[in-house]
Scaffold this active site. Structure first.
Site, PDB file in Angstrom:
ATOM      1  N   GLU A 177      43.992  22.250   1.676  1.00 34.08           N
ATOM      2  CA  GLU A 177      43.934  23.403   0.772  1.00 34.08           C
ATOM      3  C   GLU A 177      42.979  23.125  -0.390  1.00 34.08           C
ATOM      4  O   GLU A 177      42.728  21.984  -0.757  1.00 34.08           O
ATOM      5  CB  GLU A 177      45.371  23.689   0.285  1.00 34.08           C
ATOM      6  N   LYS A 180      47.485  22.669  -9.865  1.00 33.76           N
ATOM      7  CA  LYS A 180      47.871  23.072 -11.227  1.00 33.76           C
ATOM      8  C   LYS A 180      49.382  22.890 -11.331  1.00 33.76           C
ATOM      9  O   LYS A 180      50.141  23.846 -11.099  1.00 33.76           O
ATOM     10  CB  LYS A 180      47.560  24.564 -11.446  1.00 33.76           C
ATOM     11  N   VAL A 213      39.766  28.759 -12.208  1.00 35.28           N
ATOM     12  CA  VAL A 213      38.572  27.978 -11.861  1.00 35.28           C
ATOM     13  C   VAL A 213      37.880  28.525 -10.615  1.00 35.28           C
ATOM     14  O   VAL A 213      38.514  29.177  -9.776  1.00 35.28           O
ATOM     15  CB  VAL A 213      38.926  26.486 -11.651  1.00 35.28           C
ATOM     16  N   ASP A 233      48.758  26.226  -6.542  1.00 31.01           N
ATOM     17  CA  ASP A 233      49.074  26.905  -7.793  1.00 31.01           C
ATOM     18  C   ASP A 233      50.600  27.038  -7.854  1.00 31.01           C
ATOM     19  O   ASP A 233      51.291  26.101  -8.233  1.00 31.01           O
ATOM     20  CB  ASP A 233      48.331  28.245  -7.754  1.00 31.01           C
ATOM     21  N   GLY A 283      38.798  29.273   0.906  1.00 31.69           N
ATOM     22  CA  GLY A 283      38.633  28.335  -0.192  1.00 31.69           C
ATOM     23  C   GLY A 283      38.465  26.880   0.209  1.00 31.69           C
ATOM     24  O   GLY A 283      37.712  26.138  -0.406  1.00 31.69           O
ATOM     25  N   ASP A 321      36.905  30.959  -5.414  1.00 30.42           N
ATOM     26  CA  ASP A 321      36.180  32.168  -5.831  1.00 30.42           C
ATOM     27  C   ASP A 321      36.896  32.923  -6.939  1.00 30.42           C
ATOM     28  O   ASP A 321      38.098  32.758  -7.170  1.00 30.42           O
ATOM     29  CB  ASP A 321      36.047  33.128  -4.641  1.00 30.42           C
TER      30      ASP A 321
HETATM   31  P1  IMP Z   1      49.739  29.433  -4.371  1.00 28.51           P
HETATM   32  O1  IMP Z   1      49.863  27.939  -4.483  1.00 28.51           O
HETATM   33  O2  IMP Z   1      50.556  30.020  -3.256  1.00 28.51           O
HETATM   34  O3  IMP Z   1      50.015  30.127  -5.664  1.00 28.51           O
HETATM   35  O4  IMP Z   1      48.266  29.816  -3.943  1.00 28.51           O
HETATM   36  C1  IMP Z   1      47.179  29.030  -4.260  1.00 28.51           C
HETATM   37  C2  IMP Z   1      45.926  29.795  -3.861  1.00 28.51           C
HETATM   38  O5  IMP Z   1      45.619  30.784  -4.834  1.00 28.51           O
HETATM   39  C3  IMP Z   1      44.732  28.866  -3.842  1.00 28.51           C
HETATM   40  O6  IMP Z   1      44.536  28.334  -2.563  1.00 28.51           O
HETATM   41  C4  IMP Z   1      43.607  29.764  -4.251  1.00 28.51           C
HETATM   42  O7  IMP Z   1      43.062  30.414  -3.117  1.00 28.51           O
HETATM   43  C5  IMP Z   1      44.251  30.794  -5.151  1.00 28.51           C
HETATM   44  N1  IMP Z   1      44.081  30.387  -6.546  1.00 28.51           N
HETATM   45  C6  IMP Z   1      45.022  29.934  -7.413  1.00 28.51           C
HETATM   46  N2  IMP Z   1      44.508  29.608  -8.611  1.00 28.51           N
HETATM   47  C7  IMP Z   1      43.175  29.851  -8.499  1.00 28.51           C
HETATM   48  C8  IMP Z   1      42.055  29.664  -9.412  1.00 28.51           C
HETATM   49  O8  IMP Z   1      42.155  29.206 -10.556  1.00 28.51           O
HETATM   50  N3  IMP Z   1      40.847  30.029  -8.909  1.00 28.51           N
HETATM   51  C9  IMP Z   1      40.640  30.522  -7.661  1.00 28.51           C
HETATM   52  N4  IMP Z   1      41.662  30.685  -6.782  1.00 28.51           N
HETATM   53  C10 IMP Z   1      42.908  30.349  -7.198  1.00 28.51           C
HETATM   54 MG    MG Z   2      43.290  29.283  -0.951  1.00 29.20          MG
END
Ligand code: IMP
Ligand code: MG
Length: 175
Positions: free
Chosen positions: A97, A129, A151, A101, A42, A157
């Protein structure tokens, strides 16, 4: 059928934030040995834009992790699929990154790089987010905060599609 719906962040807004983040990072790390570690796949697009906004030579490396398995909610378990090959001991690491999320992935990676004895480990993301956060991970360089929508584009993706869109789009998923 998966469809892209509308643009959430324009190309111009992305470009402007990347320039600002690059300037800030350049100021903060001037005279230090910095390694940018991009989280694949990503962050590939953001990483290549960001590195060109940094005004001194930096190390570049990539890591590939999986934290989601097959579901779209984070399991909290981070598996390293591809590791960096830079010796980062004593160097300043900036994790790059695409989107933060829950924060679980980056929290895990920050701990990992601290254990590997990096001089410092900071976090830079183009999108965040905040309403989805499960752990309180400090984001040192945050591009743009977005609402809780799924998104794609600018590297992100849905089922490996849409990474090459130049803007960030909201997708509608479903049958
Ligand atoms: P987290 O912060 O550990 O939950 O992981 C975040 C990762 O989840 C991001 O780097 C993305 O690869 C994936 N991700 C989270 N939300 C989205 C989205 O809305 N679209 C696409 N990938 C997402
Ligand atoms: Mg990612």
């Amino acid at each position: 059928m998966t469809q892209i719906q509308h643009v959430l962040v324009s190309k111009a807004d992305l470009e402007q934030r990347v320039r600002e983040l690059g300037a800030e990072i350049s100021r903060d790390y001037e005279g230090k040995e910095l390694v940018l570690v991009g989280i694949l796949k990503g962050a590939a697009v953001f990483m290549s834009d960001l590195m060109r906004e940094i005004t001194f030579p930096v190390g570049i490396d990539y890591m590939s992790v999986s934290s989601y398995g097959n579901s779209s909610t984070s399991s909290g378990v981070v598996t390293i699929k591809h590791d960096i090959d830079t010796d980062i001991r004593g160097k300043h690491v900036l994790l790059v990154e695409d989107l933060i999320d829950t924060g679980l992935t980056l929290q895990h990676l920050q701990q990992l790089f601290l254990m590997r004895e990096a001089a410092s480990v900071r976090i830079c993301t183009i999108l965040s987010k905040p309403s989805r956060r499960l752990v309180d991970v400090p984001i040192d360089y945050c591009g743009i905060e977005i609402p809780d929508e799924f998104v794609v584009g600018y590297g992100l993706d849905y089922a490996e599609q849409f990474r090459n869109l130049p803007e960030v789009w909201v997708v509608k998923t479903g049958e």
